[in-house]
Design a protein around this motif. Structure first.
Motif, mmCIF file in Angstrom:
data_model
loop_
_atom_site.group_PDB
_atom_site.id
_atom_site.type_symbol
_atom_site.label_atom_id
_atom_site.label_comp_id
_atom_site.label_asym_id
_atom_site.label_seq_id
_atom_site.Cartn_x
_atom_site.Cartn_y
_atom_site.Cartn_z
ATOM 1 N N PHE A 352 0.830 -1.206 0.000
ATOM 2 C CA PHE A 352 0.000 0.000 0.000
ATOM 3 C C PHE A 352 0.866 1.259 0.000
ATOM 4 O O PHE A 352 0.534 2.249 -0.669
ATOM 5 N N LEU A 377 -9.727 2.791 -1.663
ATOM 6 C CA LEU A 377 -9.401 2.258 -0.337
ATOM 7 C C LEU A 377 -10.615 1.587 0.294
ATOM 8 O O LEU A 377 -10.500 0.515 0.918
ATOM 9 N N ALA A 381 -10.922 -2.433 1.272
ATOM 10 C CA ALA A 381 -11.307 -2.844 2.624
ATOM 11 C C ALA A 381 -12.502 -3.786 2.597
ATOM 12 O O ALA A 381 -12.629 -4.671 3.457
ATOM 13 N N ARG A 389 -8.107 -3.899 5.739
ATOM 14 C CA ARG A 389 -8.779 -2.775 6.388
ATOM 15 C C ARG A 389 -7.811 -1.886 7.177
ATOM 16 O O ARG A 389 -7.912 -0.654 7.142
ATOM 17 N N CYS A 392 -5.910 0.223 4.745
ATOM 18 C CA CYS A 392 -6.819 1.173 4.094
ATOM 19 C C CYS A 392 -7.164 2.327 5.035
ATOM 20 O O CYS A 392 -7.212 3.494 4.617
ATOM 21 N N LEU A 423 -14.473 3.845 6.420
ATOM 22 C CA LEU A 423 -13.198 3.369 6.955
ATOM 23 C C LEU A 423 -12.888 3.930 8.332
ATOM 24 O O LEU A 423 -12.159 3.302 9.108
#
Length: 425
Positions: A352, A377, A381, A389, A392, A423
């Motif tokens: 990432f 993102l 997730a 997750r 993200c 998120l």
């Protein structure tokens, strides 16, 4: 997981000169075959099929193929320049390894040499009357091959070196590397243990060169570990940058081996690493993602100002990372002969960071890029919450910090914050 010799052979076959040389030898051999098999042709056959015209056909092929080859080479060089300036210099190697281009050039050069050798042999009378028939038949087959190659080459020229086509190559290279690493997470070796497990008496092997690790022959390391009764803890991976004196690996003896024997093992371990001046795509998933991110950053630069390409690259990054989060094979492979070789695995955070961090920095001032990245993102997730997750969420928070500094309108900042709610809450 490839052995060293197979990796070297694979690199060799991707070179332009390899196919050209192979087709050239094939063209020369084909032209000379008519001399060998001419006695098997009936004497009455040449007069029926008009084999006397073969010298004129060969002359046409020789003159035209030389011009076509020169034109193709100039076009290829222009495509390399377009890929380097319009996309990124790191993608040029993928364009140079294009099999369609290499096959076309090899066919043209091979056909030229075939006709040239045929003309020389005809002028010496080596073929005779019967040999002309066989040469005529082979020449017709070569003409058909040339026509097919030309038609395919013309279609390929419309895409060669274009931004979209080059990005396709980078994405596919990244996906291939990710799929390979998912299948072989430790390249066939055992997972790297905790540092506390490795004895402090382990012998450190240092690098003798400066450059990038391009390939590690894990099978050879397994053979060394088994023969010398040692454990090998590799501290580098394909794509790692090393310098002179940097630790490459640590070895622990499983027997009462003497210092001279361990020193001999260390020399053999160093030879299992292929070093180079640049990174390669094959066994380095992080490099593929980094190049994709670099393409997006270049598109976002003031000189290019092409946010559409950056948005397109973000989607490609999601596709690439999806392969990491949804492996096709549920079980990872390992080599039973390499159980005393230990390699580190890649982490989601590293992947990432390589892809999202540069784009978040360079595209923070464009709300359309920020929103697309935030949606990417959120999508990742949802694809694999357990794996993605955490990363993200971390990058979503970082993106918000960049955007809050770069975006001018409060409305844009609120819109981005709303997109990040899945998120952050």
């Amino acid at each position: 997981m490839l052995a060293r010799w197979r990796w070297v052979l694979h690199q060799l076959t991707k070179r332009l000169w390899f196919r050209a040389s192979l087709f050239s030898l094939l063209g020369i051999a084909t032209a000379l075959l008519a001399v060998v098999f001419k006695d098997y042709i009936p004497e009455s056959l040449p007069a029926r099929i008009g084999a006397d015209a073969v010298d004129k056909i060969l002359g046409i092929i020789a003159s035209s193929m030389l011009a076509v080859t020169t034109f193709s080479l100039s076009t290829m060089v222009s495509a390399y320049g377009a890929a380097s300036s319009g996309v990124t210099p790191r993608a040029t190697t993928l364009v140079m390894e294009d099999t369609t281009t290499q096959n076309a050039l090899a066919t043209f050069i091979g056909s030229f040499l075939f006709s040239l050798v045929g003309i020389i042999a005809l002028s010496t009378g080596a073929y005779g009357t019967q040999g002309r028939v066989l040469l005529f038949t082979v020449t017709i087959a070569v003409v058909i091959l040339i026509v097919y190659t030309l038609l395919r080459w013309i279609d390929h020229l419309s895409k060669l070196g274009r931004v979209g086509e080059t990005i396709d190559r980078v994405e596919q290279a990244a996906i291939d590397a990710i799929n390979h690493r998912v299948q072989w997470p430790h390249l066939g070796a055992s997972p790297y243990p905790c540092e506390s497990v490795i004895p402090s008496s382990a012998l450190i092997i240092t690098s003798q060169h400066t450059g990038y690790v391009q390939h590690i022959d894990v099978q050879a390391l397994g053979a060394i570990a088994k023969a010398d009764e040692i454990q090998i803890f590799m501290d580098v991976l394909p794509g790692s940058f090393v310098h002179v004196g940097m630790p490459l690996a640590r070895t622990v003896s499983l027997s009462n081996a003497r210092g001279e024997e361990l020193a001999s093992s260390n020399e053999k371990i160093i030879t299992t690493l292929a070093m180079g001046v640049r990174r390669t795509f094959e066994h380095d998933p992080r490099f593929g993602l980094s190049v994709l991110s670099e393409i997006a950053s270049r598109a976002l630069s003031p000189a290019v100002n092409d946010p559409g390409t950056a948005i397109d690259v973000i989607g490609r990054g999601v596709r690439s990372l999806t392969c990491w989060g949804t492996p096709k094979e549920p079980t990872a492979k390992a080599d039973a002969d390499c159980q005393h070789v230990y390699l580190r695995g890649l982490t989601v955070d590293d992947l990432f960071d390589d892809f999202f961090a540069p784009i978040a920095r360079d595209g923070a001032g464009l709300v359309e890029v920020d929103l697309r990245m935030m949606k990417a993102l959120v999508s990742l997730a949802q694809i694999n919450p357990a794996m993605f997750r955490g990363a993200c969420t971390r990058h979503a928070e970082r993106l918000l910090k960049h955007a809050n500094t770069a975006l001018v309108l409060e409305e844009d900042r609120q819109k981005l914050s709303a997109a990040a709610r899945p998120l952050l809450h």
